[in-house]
Design a protein around this motif. Structure first.
Motif, PDB file in Angstrom:
ATOM      1  N   HIS A   1      26.606  54.321 -18.927  1.00  0.00           N
ATOM      2  CA  HIS A   1      26.252  55.010 -17.682  1.00  0.00           C
ATOM      3  C   HIS A   1      24.804  55.488 -17.668  1.00  0.00           C
ATOM      4  CE1 HIS A   1      27.720  57.479 -14.057  1.00  0.00           C
ATOM      5  NE2 HIS A   1      26.436  57.165 -13.936  1.00  0.00           N
ATOM      6  N   GLY A   2      23.924  54.534 -17.417  1.00  0.00           N
ATOM      7  CA  GLY A   2      22.510  54.870 -17.348  1.00  0.00           C
ATOM      8  C   GLY A   2      21.835  54.281 -16.135  1.00  0.00           C
ATOM      9  N   ASP A   3      20.545  54.018 -16.274  1.00  0.00           N
ATOM     10  CA  ASP A   3      19.755  53.507 -15.159  1.00  0.00           C
ATOM     11  C   ASP A   3      18.561  52.747 -15.712  1.00  0.00           C
ATOM     12  OD1 ASP A   3      18.879  53.032 -12.614  1.00  0.00           O
ATOM     13  OD2 ASP A   3      18.286  55.108 -12.181  1.00  0.00           O
ATOM     14  N   VAL A   4      18.124  51.748 -14.977  1.00  0.00           N
ATOM     15  CA  VAL A   4      16.948  50.965 -15.347  1.00  0.00           C
ATOM     16  C   VAL A   4      15.684  51.683 -14.869  1.00  0.00           C
ATOM     17  CG1 VAL A   4      15.688  48.821 -14.886  1.00  0.00           C
ATOM     18  CG2 VAL A   4      18.143  48.755 -15.330  1.00  0.00           C
ATOM     19  N   PHE A   5      14.650  51.655 -15.698  1.00  0.00           N
ATOM     20  CA  PHE A   5      13.334  52.100 -15.260  1.00  0.00           C
ATOM     21  C   PHE A   5      12.289  51.260 -15.982  1.00  0.00           C
ATOM     22  CE2 PHE A   5      13.885  54.409 -19.169  1.00  0.00           C
ATOM     23  CZ  PHE A   5      12.617  54.616 -19.682  1.00  0.00           C
ATOM     24  N   TYR A   6      11.048  51.336 -15.509  1.00  0.00           N
ATOM     25  CA  TYR A   6       9.945  50.604 -16.117  1.00  0.00           C
ATOM     26  C   TYR A   6       8.916  51.603 -16.624  1.00  0.00           C
ATOM     27  CZ  TYR A   6      11.950  46.471 -13.931  1.00  0.00           C
ATOM     28  OH  TYR A   6      12.806  45.463 -13.555  1.00  0.00           O
ATOM     29  N   ASP A   7       8.436  51.397 -17.855  1.00  0.00           N
ATOM     30  CA  ASP A   7       7.452  52.325 -18.386  1.00  0.00           C
ATOM     31  C   ASP A   7       6.075  52.038 -17.789  1.00  0.00           C
ATOM     32  OD1 ASP A   7       6.274  50.207 -19.780  1.00  0.00           O
ATOM     33  OD2 ASP A   7       7.078  50.799 -21.720  1.00  0.00           O
ATOM     34  N   LYS A   8       5.073  52.814 -18.200  1.00  0.00           N
ATOM     35  CA  LYS A   8       3.735  52.701 -17.603  1.00  0.00           C
ATOM     36  C   LYS A   8       3.074  51.353 -17.894  1.00  0.00           C
ATOM     37  CE  LYS A   8       2.435  56.407 -19.655  1.00  0.00           C
ATOM     38  NZ  LYS A   8       1.622  57.587 -20.089  1.00  0.00           N
ATOM     39  N   ASN A   9       3.619  50.609 -18.856  1.00  0.00           N
ATOM     40  CA  ASN A   9       3.116  49.271 -19.165  1.00  0.00           C
ATOM     41  C   ASN A   9       3.941  48.174 -18.506  1.00  0.00           C
ATOM     42  OD1 ASN A   9       1.015  50.224 -20.929  1.00  0.00           O
ATOM     43  ND2 ASN A   9       2.598  50.617 -22.469  1.00  0.00           N
ATOM     44  N   GLY A  10       4.901  48.573 -17.669  1.00  0.00           N
ATOM     45  CA  GLY A  10       5.724  47.605 -16.964  1.00  0.00           C
ATOM     46  C   GLY A  10       6.874  47.070 -17.778  1.00  0.00           C
ATOM     47  N   LYS A  11       7.170  47.687 -18.927  1.00  0.00           N
ATOM     48  CA  LYS A  11       8.267  47.233 -19.782  1.00  0.00           C
ATOM     49  C   LYS A  11       9.593  47.788 -19.268  1.00  0.00           C
ATOM     50  CE  LYS A  11       9.512  46.658 -24.658  1.00  0.00           C
ATOM     51  NZ  LYS A  11       9.505  45.190 -24.547  1.00  0.00           N
ATOM     52  N   MET A  12      10.585  46.933 -19.177  1.00  0.00           N
ATOM     53  CA  MET A  12      11.892  47.301 -18.628  1.00  0.00           C
ATOM     54  C   MET A  12      12.729  48.021 -19.685  1.00  0.00           C
ATOM     55  SD  MET A  12      14.500  44.555 -16.927  1.00  0.00           S
ATOM     56  CE  MET A  12      16.093  44.972 -16.237  1.00  0.00           C
ATOM     57  N   LYS A  13      13.294  49.153 -19.300  1.00  0.00           N
ATOM     58  CA  LYS A  13      14.098  49.952 -20.214  1.00  0.00           C
ATOM     59  C   LYS A  13      15.354  50.457 -19.502  1.00  0.00           C
ATOM     60  CE  LYS A  13      10.081  51.544 -22.879  1.00  0.00           C
ATOM     61  NZ  LYS A  13      10.469  51.091 -24.235  1.00  0.00           N
ATOM     62  N   TYR A  14      16.297  50.909 -20.309  1.00  0.00           N
ATOM     63  CA  TYR A  14      17.553  51.445 -19.777  1.00  0.00           C
ATOM     64  C   TYR A  14      17.832  52.773 -20.459  1.00  0.00           C
ATOM     65  CZ  TYR A  14      22.463  51.336 -18.183  1.00  0.00           C
ATOM     66  OH  TYR A  14      23.689  51.616 -17.585  1.00  0.00           O
ATOM     67  N   VAL A  15      17.925  53.834 -19.668  1.00  0.00           N
ATOM     68  CA  VAL A  15      18.272  55.150 -20.190  1.00  0.00           C
ATOM     69  C   VAL A  15      19.773  55.337 -20.026  1.00  0.00           C
ATOM     70  CG1 VAL A  15      17.716  56.277 -17.972  1.00  0.00           C
ATOM     71  CG2 VAL A  15      17.774  57.630 -20.090  1.00  0.00           C
ATOM     72  N   LEU A  16      20.436  55.886 -21.062  1.00  0.00           N
ATOM     73  CA  LEU A  16      21.899  55.983 -21.051  1.00  0.00           C
ATOM     74  C   LEU A  16      22.350  57.193 -21.861  1.00  0.00           C
ATOM     75  CD1 LEU A  16      22.492  54.925 -24.154  1.00  0.00           C
ATOM     76  CD2 LEU A  16      22.236  52.687 -23.127  1.00  0.00           C
ATOM     77  N   HIS A  17      23.666  57.404 -21.905  1.00  0.00           N
ATOM     78  CA  HIS A  17      24.182  58.468 -22.759  1.00  0.00           C
ATOM     79  C   HIS A  17      25.114  57.907 -23.823  1.00  0.00           C
ATOM     80  CE1 HIS A  17      27.721  58.824 -19.794  1.00  0.00           C
ATOM     81  NE2 HIS A  17      28.270  58.520 -20.953  1.00  0.00           N
TER      82      HIS A  17
END
Length: 326
Positions: free
Chosen positions: A273-289
């Motif tokens: 249960h997280g969400d996708v975001f992109y860091d300041k360098n445009g790298k795709m990441k997923y934050v979750l618990h």
């Protein structure tokens, strides 16, 4: 001479003991870093700052609502950033009396909006800043048609806006509906079910109320991707998979390689249960618990993992997984 010799030996012995004690003390020094304890997390990036929001469980020392953490590097986080005693959203400023879960923050029409769950319904509040205060003069949910949780706002390239969410009906099932332009509610005639928990990995305990929840939707190479979680969040097998479609309304085809993030990958129970975001360098990441530990569920910890597209598949890099700390 013997006295001096014995004294020298005694002094050396004392030095050895002191050095040993110093090493032991250093060995058991407790880190000052505190884990971030947010479930259902989301990260919004704006002007060099990452804003982290999520569901708080347990005590509410700052009041009930949504706390916001801020960071410039995704490593060190400040947990007292919100406009109201650390909170970006405070109970009483918009709809809801309890159960403040799963917020998502986005920018639309030069305003910041927070769409969230309260009282097992979906509501929206707005602010001039990602730090809040997020408010809404209306004390009503966006729509009244049963119980809904886990909203996700998505704008397609043609400007149409969609609300993905979970409806509590014979299981936690993910639905979608087109949103009205003023974000005041959904176009009821467009409401459609997307997916439910029917695969073995989605219901490892074979319960009568299968769970699919926490949707995030994005578009890549003319395909729509829905990243979601399955199993009850208390189940150690809570995990992340995805499905694809050629239209934001579906039909959705589940990826055969799911789950793509699970306890087998990161070594901690209850990953999801997280969400996708992109860091300041445009790298795709997923934050979750995750679960608090492999022997306890709550309070849940927050982590980040790198994900990316490989062709038309989504892959997660298990080695990149980190738990967030203040």
């Amino acid at each position: 001479m013997k006295i001096k010799k014995y004294f020298s030996l005694f002094a050396l012995f004392c030095v050895f003991i002191c050095c040993s004690q110093e090493k032991e003390t250093a060995k058991y020094t407790v880190s000052k870093d505190k884990p971030i304890l947010l479930a259902d997390p989301t990260i919004f990036y704006e002007n060099g700052v990452y804003y982290l929001y999520g569901t708080t469980t347990g005590d509410f020392p700052n009041g009930e609502g949504f706390q916001v953490y801020t960071s410039s590097d995704l490593k060190k986080w400040n947990g007292q950033s919100g406009a109201q005693n650390g909170l970006a959203f405070k109970k009483g400023d918009a709809y809801g009396t309890k159960g403040f879960w799963a917020p998502q923050v986005f920018k639309y029409n030069n305003k910041f909006h927070m769409i969230y769950t309260a009282d097992e319904n979906i509501a929206i509040a707005s602010s001039d800043s990602p730090l809040g205060p997020f408010k809404n003069d209306s004390n009503a949910p966006m729509f009244n048609s049963g119980n809904q949780i886990d909203p996700f706002f998505f704008v397609d390239q043609d400007g149409k806006k969609y609300l993905y969410h979970v409806r509590l009906t014979n299981g936690n099932r993910i639905f979608v509906a087109e949103l009205k332009d003023d974000l005041s509610g959904i176009k009821e005639e467009t409401l459609k079910e997307c997916i439910s928990g029917v695969l073995p990995w989605e219901n490892t305990q074979n319960v009568s109320w299968p769970v699919t929840e926490g949707p995030t939707v994005l578009k890549h190479n003319d395909l729509y991707y829905m990243i979601y979680s399955a199993n009850d969040f208390r189940n150690p097998d809570y995990a992340v998979g995805y499905a694809t479609a050629k239209s934001p309304l579906g039909p959705w085809e589940k990826a055969t390689e799911s789950p793509i993030i699970s306890r087998k990958d990161v070594g901690i129970n209850g990953v999801g249960h997280g969400d996708v975001f992109y860091d300041k360098n445009g790298k795709m990441k997923y934050v979750l618990h995750t679960h608090f530990s492999n022997s306890g569920v709550s309070p849940r910890k927050t982590g980040i993992i790198d994900i990316d597209f490989e062709g038309n598949k989504i892959k997660a890099d298990a080695k990149s997984f980190i738990l967030l700390k203040e």
